[in-house]
Motif scaffolding. Sequence first.
Motif: not given
Length: 303
Positions: A43, A153, A268, A272-273, A275-276, A301
């Motif tokens: 995570k 990920s 990760n 994630a950022n 992707r967002t 995660y």
Amino acid sequence: MSCANSAAPQRRSAVGVGASASTAGASASAAAGGSCDPLRSLKPPAHMPTPGGTMPSGTAMERIVARGRLIVGVDQNTYLFGYRDSDTGQLDGLDIDLVREISRALFGRPDRVQFKAVPSAQRIGILQSGQVDLVAHSMTITCERMQQVLFSSDYLDSGQRVLVTDTSPVKTLADLAGQKVCTARGTTSLTELQRARPAVRLVTVSDWTDCLLLLQQGEVAAVSTTDNVLAGLSAQDPATRITGPRFTYEPHGIAVPKTTPELVRFINGVLANLRTSGRLRALHERWLGPYGDFYPPAPRYRD
């Protein structure tokens, strides 16, 4: 042979449909006695540190920033992912762009990277020896590899297929029974081909461009690996085509030594950022849009 430059890739037919992520995850977990899920990574932190600011004390990120550069193992012979642009002499591709985003998250700028070209067969060894901080090298996440390194990920999904010349009658891997098929050493593609029935005659090389050259010279009947790599090879030679269905499902991750789990969590957070913000999708479109949809499922995660 030299790779093509980084101008917009020429559009070719889409690469086809692969197995579902859930099916692949279930199969991999079952193969490992239910203890492994290659689609589940560590995570990310609840709050990412400020780019160019102070990194958490005692972490790999703090050591990297103190050193002044991120050291990364990459490919330099796989068009679209990690290749040396023949016009500029610079490394480029999807994997290279992702590394630059990690540099930006660490230093506040994308160019604090020392790239080390590494053959596929040496990707895990160079991590375990501490020569690099991470490897971004079109690397499939597998349960076996997860025993040796940590993975981010999933940032790209693909599956193994076959590349042949346009004049070849071959339609599937089964049509290649008893014929020479080229693949790279140290890859999941080699493992799959060793299990193929009916059997093929394997020719192994260090780099994928060597396989393309052998195909062009008529020394092998086909090249077989993940279709994201095959897309780059086919883009360099319009007289080739990707054929047959995917016969594997292969999520891709950035690999990190097992001694630095905090770096996986940081990466990760970067992914994630991306992707967002839509940046990860934009990078996929830039490099792979003409060849099919390799965009990964939503990340999963573990603590």
